[in-house]
Design a protein around this motif. Structure first.
Motif, PDB file in Angstrom:
ATOM      1  N   LEU A 107      -2.665  -3.647  -8.771  1.00 40.01           N
ATOM      2  CA  LEU A 107      -2.217  -2.643  -9.734  1.00 40.01           C
ATOM      3  C   LEU A 107      -3.142  -1.432  -9.722  1.00 40.01           C
ATOM      4  CD1 LEU A 107      -1.253  -4.890 -12.786  1.00 40.01           C
ATOM      5  CD2 LEU A 107       0.311  -3.646 -11.289  1.00 40.01           C
ATOM      6  N   GLU A 108      -4.433  -1.648  -9.619  1.00 42.11           N
ATOM      7  CA  GLU A 108      -5.376  -0.530  -9.584  1.00 42.11           C
ATOM      8  C   GLU A 108      -5.167   0.338  -8.349  1.00 42.11           C
ATOM      9  OE1 GLU A 108      -9.113  -2.486  -9.796  1.00 42.11           O
ATOM     10  OE2 GLU A 108      -9.103  -2.666 -11.994  1.00 42.11           O
ATOM     11  N   ALA A 109      -4.870  -0.287  -7.210  1.00 43.38           N
ATOM     12  CA  ALA A 109      -4.606   0.498  -5.999  1.00 43.38           C
ATOM     13  C   ALA A 109      -3.354   1.344  -6.153  1.00 43.38           C
ATOM     14  CB  ALA A 109      -4.470  -0.441  -4.798  1.00 43.38           C
ATOM     15  N   GLY A 110      -2.295   0.780  -6.751  1.00 39.83           N
ATOM     16  CA  GLY A 110      -1.076   1.552  -6.967  1.00 39.83           C
ATOM     17  C   GLY A 110      -1.274   2.685  -7.954  1.00 39.83           C
ATOM     18  N   ILE A 111      -2.014   2.447  -9.028  1.00 39.58           N
ATOM     19  CA  ILE A 111      -2.271   3.495 -10.019  1.00 39.58           C
ATOM     20  C   ILE A 111      -3.069   4.634  -9.399  1.00 39.58           C
ATOM     21  CG2 ILE A 111      -3.547   3.980 -12.146  1.00 39.58           C
ATOM     22  CD1 ILE A 111      -2.755   1.188 -13.109  1.00 39.58           C
ATOM     23  N   THR A 113      -3.118   5.613  -6.255  1.00 34.35           N
ATOM     24  CA  THR A 113      -2.259   6.402  -5.363  1.00 34.35           C
ATOM     25  C   THR A 113      -1.307   7.284  -6.147  1.00 34.35           C
ATOM     26  OG1 THR A 113      -2.398   4.655  -3.689  1.00 34.35           O
ATOM     27  CG2 THR A 113      -0.612   6.254  -3.470  1.00 34.35           C
ATOM     28  N   LEU A 114      -0.696   6.735  -7.197  1.00 30.90           N
ATOM     29  CA  LEU A 114       0.240   7.522  -7.998  1.00 30.90           C
ATOM     30  C   LEU A 114      -0.449   8.700  -8.676  1.00 30.90           C
ATOM     31  CD1 LEU A 114       2.405   4.718  -9.641  1.00 30.90           C
ATOM     32  CD2 LEU A 114       3.181   6.454  -8.019  1.00 30.90           C
ATOM     33  N   ARG A 115      -1.610   8.488  -9.223  1.00 23.53           N
ATOM     34  CA  ARG A 115      -2.318   9.582  -9.878  1.00 23.53           C
ATOM     35  C   ARG A 115      -2.667  10.688  -8.887  1.00 23.53           C
ATOM     36  NH1 ARG A 115      -6.527   6.135 -13.732  1.00 23.53           N
ATOM     37  NH2 ARG A 115      -5.014   5.612 -15.389  1.00 23.53           N
ATOM     38  N   HIS A 116      -3.056  10.286  -7.672  1.00 25.72           N
ATOM     39  CA  HIS A 116      -3.395  11.302  -6.673  1.00 25.72           C
ATOM     40  C   HIS A 116      -2.173  12.133  -6.303  1.00 25.72           C
ATOM     41  CE1 HIS A 116      -4.898  13.184  -3.028  1.00 25.72           C
ATOM     42  NE2 HIS A 116      -3.891  12.635  -2.354  1.00 25.72           N
ATOM     43  N   ARG A 117      -1.045  11.476  -6.051  1.00 27.79           N
ATOM     44  CA  ARG A 117       0.137  12.213  -5.623  1.00 27.79           C
ATOM     45  C   ARG A 117       0.744  13.041  -6.752  1.00 27.79           C
ATOM     46  NH1 ARG A 117       4.217   9.131  -1.795  1.00 27.79           N
ATOM     47  NH2 ARG A 117       4.658  11.330  -1.402  1.00 27.79           N
ATOM     48  N   LEU A 118       0.645  12.539  -7.973  1.00 28.95           N
ATOM     49  CA  LEU A 118       1.170  13.309  -9.098  1.00 28.95           C
ATOM     50  C   LEU A 118       0.325  14.544  -9.390  1.00 28.95           C
ATOM     51  CD1 LEU A 118       2.141  10.422 -11.550  1.00 28.95           C
ATOM     52  CD2 LEU A 118       3.712  11.961 -10.362  1.00 28.95           C
ATOM     53  N   SER A 119      -0.945  14.511  -8.991  1.00 27.96           N
ATOM     54  CA  SER A 119      -1.817  15.664  -9.243  1.00 27.96           C
ATOM     55  C   SER A 119      -1.587  16.799  -8.248  1.00 27.96           C
ATOM     56  CB  SER A 119      -3.287  15.233  -9.178  1.00 27.96           C
ATOM     57  OG  SER A 119      -3.624  14.797  -7.862  1.00 27.96           O
ATOM     58  N   LEU A 120      -0.875  16.524  -7.141  1.00 29.50           N
ATOM     59  CA  LEU A 120      -0.645  17.546  -6.123  1.00 29.50           C
ATOM     60  C   LEU A 120       0.605  18.348  -6.447  1.00 29.50           C
ATOM     61  CD1 LEU A 120      -1.379  15.432  -2.909  1.00 29.50           C
ATOM     62  CD2 LEU A 120      -2.924  17.001  -4.096  1.00 29.50           C
ATOM     63  N   ASP A 373      -8.893  -9.709  12.120  1.00 30.48           N
ATOM     64  CA  ASP A 373      -9.137 -10.248  10.787  1.00 30.48           C
ATOM     65  C   ASP A 373      -8.241  -9.496   9.814  1.00 30.48           C
ATOM     66  OD1 ASP A 373     -10.134 -11.630   8.674  1.00 30.48           O
ATOM     67  OD2 ASP A 373     -12.011 -10.513   8.532  1.00 30.48           O
ATOM     68  N   LEU A 374      -6.955  -9.857   9.828  1.00 34.63           N
ATOM     69  CA  LEU A 374      -5.947  -9.110   9.085  1.00 34.63           C
ATOM     70  C   LEU A 374      -5.891  -9.546   7.628  1.00 34.63           C
ATOM     71  CD1 LEU A 374      -3.009  -9.136  11.654  1.00 34.63           C
ATOM     72  CD2 LEU A 374      -4.495  -7.226  11.096  1.00 34.63           C
ATOM     73  N   ASP A 375      -5.634  -8.604   6.760  1.00 32.00           N
ATOM     74  CA  ASP A 375      -5.376  -8.861   5.348  1.00 32.00           C
ATOM     75  C   ASP A 375      -4.517  -7.719   4.833  1.00 32.00           C
ATOM     76  OD1 ASP A 375      -5.247  -9.660   2.779  1.00 32.00           O
ATOM     77  OD2 ASP A 375      -7.325  -9.220   2.285  1.00 32.00           O
ATOM     78  N   PHE A 376      -3.206  -7.986   4.654  1.00 27.65           N
ATOM     79  CA  PHE A 376      -2.268  -6.941   4.271  1.00 27.65           C
ATOM     80  C   PHE A 376      -2.094  -6.854   2.753  1.00 27.65           C
ATOM     81  CE2 PHE A 376      -0.259  -7.646   8.591  1.00 27.65           C
ATOM     82  CZ  PHE A 376      -0.822  -6.510   9.120  1.00 27.65           C
ATOM     83  N   THR A 377      -2.971  -7.497   1.979  1.00 25.22           N
ATOM     84  CA  THR A 377      -2.784  -7.520   0.528  1.00 25.22           C
ATOM     85  C   THR A 377      -2.682  -6.125  -0.077  1.00 25.22           C
ATOM     86  OG1 THR A 377      -3.908  -9.650   0.396  1.00 25.22           O
ATOM     87  CG2 THR A 377      -3.726  -8.364  -1.625  1.00 25.22           C
ATOM     88  N   PRO A 378      -3.586  -5.183   0.249  1.00 26.02           N
ATOM     89  CA  PRO A 378      -3.464  -3.850  -0.346  1.00 26.02           C
ATOM     90  C   PRO A 378      -2.462  -2.958   0.366  1.00 26.02           C
ATOM     91  CG  PRO A 378      -5.423  -3.944   1.012  1.00 26.02           C
ATOM     92  CD  PRO A 378      -4.823  -5.307   1.039  1.00 26.02           C
ATOM     93  N   GLU A 379      -1.789  -3.472   1.408  1.00 24.91           N
ATOM     94  CA  GLU A 379      -0.905  -2.630   2.205  1.00 24.91           C
ATOM     95  C   GLU A 379       0.568  -2.802   1.860  1.00 24.91           C
ATOM     96  OE1 GLU A 379      -2.135  -0.458   4.363  1.00 24.91           O
ATOM     97  OE2 GLU A 379      -4.180  -1.088   3.996  1.00 24.91           O
ATOM     98  N   LYS A 380       0.900  -3.679   0.908  1.00 24.05           N
ATOM     99  CA  LYS A 380       2.297  -4.013   0.666  1.00 24.05           C
ATOM    100  C   LYS A 380       2.932  -3.212  -0.464  1.00 24.05           C
ATOM    101  CE  LYS A 380       1.459  -8.804   2.071  1.00 24.05           C
ATOM    102  NZ  LYS A 380       1.532 -10.219   1.663  1.00 24.05           N
ATOM    103  N   THR A 381       2.170  -2.389  -1.140  1.00 23.49           N
ATOM    104  CA  THR A 381       2.674  -1.737  -2.337  1.00 23.49           C
ATOM    105  C   THR A 381       3.631  -0.601  -1.993  1.00 23.49           C
ATOM    106  OG1 THR A 381       0.810  -0.217  -2.385  1.00 23.49           O
ATOM    107  CG2 THR A 381       0.557  -2.294  -3.544  1.00 23.49           C
ATOM    108  N   ARG A 382       4.518  -0.308  -2.938  1.00 24.88           N
ATOM    109  CA  ARG A 382       5.432   0.817  -2.775  1.00 24.88           C
ATOM    110  C   ARG A 382       4.670   2.132  -2.759  1.00 24.88           C
ATOM    111  NH1 ARG A 382       9.478  -0.266  -7.619  1.00 24.88           N
ATOM    112  NH2 ARG A 382       9.948   1.925  -7.199  1.00 24.88           N
TER     113      ARG A 382
END
Length: 542
Positions: A107-111, A113-120, A373-382
C-alpha cells in the motif's frame, strides 16, 4: 552510467531445511472413514477455538497464556494433540502477521506512486525510471479517489498492526468467498459445504524423537501400519489398546521411502498430517521432518566447472551452458511449462520443467545453476504499471516463491548448487551484447536466451559485456589486450584461438573456411568488431 543502480553480489542459495513426502491411504473401510471424519471434525473445532483465543491475545501473548490454552485443550483431547493444535495456531497467527506487513508495504508503494503522478501537470511525459502525469483530468480525478481509498486502507492496516490484530480464516478466504459464487465455481451448496468442512479439519501431529517410530499420536510402523491416538471424547471408537485406532490400509512411500524408514526405525521425529481431497474423494498421509543445516559449497567451487544460466519466464525456462570463462557452449535450451489451470496442474508443470532442466544440467557436467533472485512483490500493483494490465497479469503468474523452493530442493538431491544473482539489467544487457552475435542460419536467439547467458556470466563473476574496450586502431592486439580477457591463471590463455565455427559472422560459413579470397576491407576502422570470440590475424596482400 550514474543513474544505474548498484548490482548486488551473487551467492549460493542454502539448501532445503525440511522434507515432505505423501502417500495415498487406499482401501479404507467405511468405518475407517467415519473415524477419520469424526477425529478431524472434533480436533478442527478445537483448533478454531484455540486460534480465536490466540488472535484475541494479540501482542499480549506469552508463555503463560500458551500454557493456559494448552491445559484447556488437554482435557478434551490429549497433551500431545493440544500441543500440536496450539503450535499450529501460533504459526498461523505469525504467518498472518507477516502477510499484514507485506500488505502495508505494498500500500505504501502504491500511495507513493500516486502522489508523485498526481503532483505532475496533466499530460507531462515520463521517463524510463519515473512515470509522468496522467493523460486527462478525468483520469487524474479517478486516481485521486483511488489515492484516498489506499490511504484509508493503509491507516486501517497500520492501526491493526499496532494493536496486534490480524484476520485469519481457517479453511481459506478464497474458499469462503466461493460460497457466494457457486455457479461460477460450478459447485452445489452440498459440495462446497463438504469441501469447507474438510479444509477446517485437523488431523496432524508433530514428531517426537525417542518415541516409538518417531510419533505417538499418528504412528506409522516400518510395515506400513497406520494408527491414531483418539482424543478422549472419541475413545469409544478405538479398536486397539490404549485408545488407539488402527486403519486397515498399509502405506509405503515410493519417494524417499528409504530415508523415511531409516528415521522411524531409529525413533527419530516424523510429523504426519492426514487430509481428504474432496475433488477425488481420496485420503492422503503426508510425512515431514527437518534436516540438519547443510553447509553450502563456496561460490568459487560452484563456478569451477562452468555454469548453467537460466532466465525465468511466464511460460518457459531459457537456459544456456557456459564454461568457467563465461563463453557460451552449444545452443540454447528451453524448457516450457503451462501455468494455466488448477494449482495441481501448475505445480506438476513446474516440477516437470525443473526435472528436465536438472537432468540436462547433469549431462553437461557443471556443478551449479545460476538463476535470478526474483521478487515481483512490489511490481504487481496497478500504480506501478498503470494500464499495462496484461503485463501485470504476466508477472503475477510467475510463481517465483514456489519455483525457487522447488528448484533448490530438487537440485540439492542431485548434488547441484543454486547461485542467485541480481536480476538488474540481465535481459537488457544480454540482448544488447549477446543476442545478435550468436544468431546464425542454424541457430535462433531470443532475448530470453541472451538473458540466460547474462545471468550465467554474472553467476560466474564475469561482466555481462563480452569486451569492455575494443582495439583503438585495428583488430590486432598491438595496442594491448582488451580489458576483459582470460585471467593469468587460466590454462591455455596464450594458445592459438580456435577456428571459426558456427558462431562466425556473416561472410564466414559454419565450417570456418571463407569461400572468397582476401580483399581490402570496406569496414570503417573506427567501428567496433562484429566478431564474437574469434579474432582473425591481419591479412596481407602482395
Amino acid at each position: 552510467m550514474g543513474g544505474l543502480r548498484k548490482v548486488g553480489a551473487s551467492f549460493v542459495v542454502p539448501g532445503a531445511a525440511g522434507v515432505a513426502i505423501r502417500d495415498r491411504l487406499k482401501h479404507l473401510t467405511p468405518q475407517d472413514e467415519e473415524v477419520l471424519r469424526a477425529v478431524g471434525a472434533h480436533q478442527g473445532a478445537l483448533a478454531s477455538r484455540d486460534l480465536k483465543a490466540r488472535c484475541a491475545d494479540g501482542l499480549q501473548h506469552s508463555a503463560e497464556t500458551w500454557a493456559s490454552r494448552k491445559r484447556a485443550l488437554t482435557g478434551v483431547s490429549s497433551s500431545r494433540i493440544a500441543g500440536a493444535i496450539t503450535k499450529a495456531a501460533h504459526d498461523q497467527w505469525a504467518l498472518a502477521r507477516r502477510c499484514q506487513t507485506a500488505h502495508i508495504q505494498q500500500l505504501e508503494a502504491g500511495i507513493k506512486t500516486l502522489r508523485h503522478r498526481l503532483s505532475l501537470p496533466i499530460g507531462e511525459h515520463g521517463t524510463k525510471r519515473a512515470a509522468g502525469g496522467y493523460r486527462s483530468k478525468s483520469e487524474w480525478f479517478r486516481k485521486s479517489r483511488r489515492l484516498a481509498m489506499l490511504e484509508h486502507r493503509h491507516n486501517a492496516a497500520v492501526t491493526d498492526r499496532q494493536a496486534g490484530r490480524v484476520r485469519v480464516v481457517r479453511g481459506g478466504k478464497r474458499l469462503l468467498n466461493t460460497r457466494h459464487h457457486l455457479t461460477r465455481a460450478q459447485l452445489t451448496e452440498e459440495q462446497w459445504r463438504e469441501r469447507w468442512k474438510a479444509e477446517r479439519w485437523f488431523i496432524a501431529a508433530d514428531g517426537e524423537s525417542g518415541k516409538r517410530f518417531g510419533n505417538e499420536t499418528i504412528r506409522v510402523t516400518d510395515t506400513g501400519e497406520v494408527s491414531l491416538k483418539l482424543p478422549a471424547p472419541l475413545a469409544h471408537l478405538a479398536n486397539a489398546k490404549h485408545g488407539r485406532y488402527i486403519l486397515t490400509t498399509r502405506i509405503g512411500f515410493a519417494h524417499r521411502g528409504v530415508e523415511w524408514a531409516d528415521r522411524i526405525t531409529a525413533n527419530r521425529a516424523v510429523a504426519y498430517r492426514i487430509h481428504l481431497d474432496t475433488n477425488r474423494g481420496r485420503w492422503y498421509l503426508t510425512a515431514s521432518w527437518q534436516r540438519p543445516v547443510v553447509q553450502t559449497i563456496p561460490l568459487t567451487t560452484a563456478q569451477a566447472r562452468g555454469m548453467i544460466g537460466v532466465d525465468t519466464n511466464a511460460d518457459h525456462f531459457a537456459a544456456y551452458h557456459l564454461d568457467q570463462h563465461g563463453n557460451p557452449i552449444g545452443n540454447p535450451h528451453r524448457f516450457p511449462y503451462d501455468l494455466s489451470g488448477t494449482a495441481h496442474h501448475r505445480d506438476a508443470q513446474i516440477r516437470h520443467a525443473i526435472t528436465r532442466l536438472i537432468n540436462w544440467t547433469k549431462r553437461t557436467g557443471v556443478a551449479a545453476i545460476g538463476i535470478e533472485d526474483l521478487d515481483f512483490t512490489p511490481e504487481k500493483t496497478r500504480e506501478k504499471h498503470g494500464r499495462r494490465k496484461r503485463f501485470r497479469q504476466l508477472i503475477s503468474g510467475i510463481p517465483t516463491g514456489k519455483l525457487k523452493a522447488r528448484l533448490v530442493s530438487m537440485a540439492a538431491e542431485q548434488g547441484l548448487a543454486i547461485v542467485a544473482v541480481d536480476p538488474a539489467y540481465t535481459s537488457k544487457w544480454g540482448g544488447q551484447h549477446w543476442q545478435k552475435p550468436l544468431v546464425t542460419p542454424h541457430r535462433k536467439m531470443s532475448r530470453h536466451d541472451a538473458a540466460g547467458i547474462a545471468i550465467g556470466r554474472r553467476a560466474l563473476g564475469h561482466s555481462i559485456r563480452r569486451r569492455t574496450a575494443p582495439p583503438p586502431h585495428d583488430q590486432s592486439d598491438r595496442a594491448g589486450h582488451r580489458t576483459v580477457q582470460a585471467s593469468r591463471v587460466s590454462r591455455g590463455r596464450d594458445g592459438n584461438r580456435p577456428p571459426a565455427t558456427d558462431h562466425a559472422p556473416g561472410d564466414v560459413p559454419p565450417n570456418g573456411k571463407r569461400t572468397r579470397g582476401p580483399s581490402a576491407s570496406k569496414t570503417v576502422r573506427d567501428a567496433p568488431s562484429t566478431h564474437n570470440w574469434v579474432q582473425d590475424s591481419l591479412m596481407h596482400t602482395g
